[in-house]
Design a protein around this motif. Structure first.
Motif, PDB file in Angstrom:
ATOM      1  N   LEU A   1       0.817  -1.254   0.051  1.00 58.58           N
ATOM      2  CA  LEU A   1      -0.070  -0.005  -0.007  1.00 58.58           C
ATOM      3  C   LEU A   1       0.887   1.336   0.144  1.00 58.58           C
ATOM      4  CD1 LEU A   1      -2.726  -1.005   2.531  1.00 58.58           C
ATOM      5  CD2 LEU A   1      -3.116  -0.761   0.040  1.00 58.58           C
TER       6      LEU A   1
ATOM      7  N   ASP B   1      -3.591  -0.049  -4.698  1.00 59.48           N
ATOM      8  CA  ASP B   1      -4.735   0.435  -4.101  1.00 59.48           C
ATOM      9  C   ASP B   1      -5.705  -0.645  -3.304  1.00 59.48           C
ATOM     10  OD1 ASP B   1      -5.303   3.088  -5.348  1.00 59.48           O
ATOM     11  OD2 ASP B   1      -4.557   1.817  -6.930  1.00 59.48           O
TER      12      ASP B   1
ATOM     13  N   THR C   1      -2.427   8.476  -5.826  1.00 56.38           N
ATOM     14  CA  THR C   1      -2.956   7.160  -6.168  1.00 56.38           C
ATOM     15  C   THR C   1      -4.697   7.356  -6.424  1.00 56.38           C
ATOM     16  OG1 THR C   1      -3.256   6.322  -4.033  1.00 56.38           O
ATOM     17  CG2 THR C   1      -1.255   5.838  -5.046  1.00 56.38           C
TER      18      THR C   1
ATOM     19  N   SER D   1      -6.730   5.852  -4.879  1.00 51.14           N
ATOM     20  CA  SER D   1      -7.428   6.047  -3.235  1.00 51.14           C
ATOM     21  C   SER D   1      -6.922   7.263  -2.770  1.00 51.14           C
ATOM     22  CB  SER D   1      -6.679   4.758  -2.354  1.00 51.14           C
ATOM     23  OG  SER D   1      -7.207   3.478  -3.208  1.00 51.14           O
ATOM     24  N   GLU D   2      -5.588   7.702  -2.786  1.00 47.63           N
ATOM     25  CA  GLU D   2      -5.515   9.138  -2.332  1.00 47.63           C
ATOM     26  C   GLU D   2      -6.469  10.109  -2.787  1.00 47.63           C
ATOM     27  OE1 GLU D   2      -0.718   7.526  -1.653  1.00 47.63           O
ATOM     28  OE2 GLU D   2      -1.300   9.225  -3.198  1.00 47.63           O
TER      29      GLU D   2
ATOM     30  N   HIS E   1      -3.047   4.702   3.830  1.00 47.84           N
ATOM     31  CA  HIS E   1      -3.358   5.618   2.925  1.00 47.84           C
ATOM     32  C   HIS E   1      -3.280   7.127   3.219  1.00 47.84           C
ATOM     33  CE1 HIS E   1      -4.270   3.065  -0.199  1.00 47.84           C
ATOM     34  NE2 HIS E   1      -5.394   2.526   0.309  1.00 47.84           N
TER      35      HIS E   1
ATOM     36  N   ASN F   1       0.643   8.120   3.746  1.00 45.87           N
ATOM     37  CA  ASN F   1       1.113   8.365   2.476  1.00 45.87           C
ATOM     38  C   ASN F   1       0.668   9.807   1.997  1.00 45.87           C
ATOM     39  OD1 ASN F   1       2.383   5.696   2.126  1.00 45.87           O
ATOM     40  ND2 ASN F   1       0.422   4.905   0.955  1.00 45.87           N
TER      41      ASN F   1
END
Length: 232
Positions: A91, A96, A158, A160-161, A200, A203
């Protein structure tokens, strides 16, 4: 039609994935090495990548990080490596989602559909937005290129981010429970645990905060979740 790139060197698993998703109506391309996977990004132009972490020519986690610098399409890791550290490392490297072998093909398909549904929803929403939208004097959303501009610096995210930041920016100051954040990424019919959300968030903090250990934008609300504040 949705195109899936499978990067898997195990012939049995690779063939199973290829036959299953081909039979489900996806356009599927399978390669067995990291090098071939890199080439397929431009030649095949996938919508989703299924990545095995054990490859003959590259460390899977390092290759995942490389892929993330080359594309922003969702990366779903499927691997025999099932330790918590392996999941976290994947991750942190830009994946993701992470699914341990052996797994249900139906569950993998459900996760792919959920993430694609979120992307389609995102695409429908962009038309009503300007190409750039300021969250504060420090953070700007570039919707055309799907990136953040933080203090004048372009920041790649990403899938997800990006979805998390969109949710946060929609309601500055609101405390989001982890379940809400999970649903923003996966959809209500797909599973991901709280730890994945924490990774996440970590990050994101590394990308947008001056000091990730003392964040100004994404605050932890202990025992509940996170909130986004408009830092001065």
């Amino acid at each position: 039609m949705t195109k899936i790139l499978i990067i898997e060197d195990d012939n049995v698993m690779g063939q199973m994935l290829y036959l299953y998703f081909s039979g489900e109506g996806f356009i599927v391309h399978r390669v067995e090495t990291a090098e071939a996977g890199s080439l397929a990004l431009t030649e095949f132009e996938p919508d989703v990548i299924l990545l095995d972490l054990i490859l003959p020519d590259s460390d899977g986690t390092e290759f995942c990080a490389k892929l993330r610098t080359l594309t922003d399409v969702p990366i779903l890791v499927v691997s025999m490596k099932n330790s918590v550290n392996e999941r976290i490392n994947a991750l942190q490297s830009g994946a993701d989602d992470f699914l341990c072998k052996p797994f249900s093909m139906q569950e993998l398909k459900a996760r792919i559909i959920a993430i694609l549904r979120r992307m389609e929803s995102q695409g429908l929403g962009i038309s009503s937005l300007t190409s750039e939208s300021s969250v504060s004097d420090k953070i700007i959303f570039d919707y055309d290129r799907r990136l953040l501009i933080v203090n004048g610096t372009e920041i790649e995210t990403t899938y997800s981010e990006w979805e998390l930041m969109k949710l946060f920016s929609s309601s500055p100051g609101k405390v989001f429970e982890r379940e809400e954040l999970i649903n923003a990424i996966r959809g209500i019919d797909s599973f991901v645990n709280d730890r994945a959300i924490d990774v996440h968030i970590m990050n994101l903090r590394k990308k947008i905060e001056d000091n990730p250990r003392q964040p100004n934008f994404i605050k932890t609300v202990w025992g509940i979740g996170y909130k986004f504040v408009l830092a001065q």
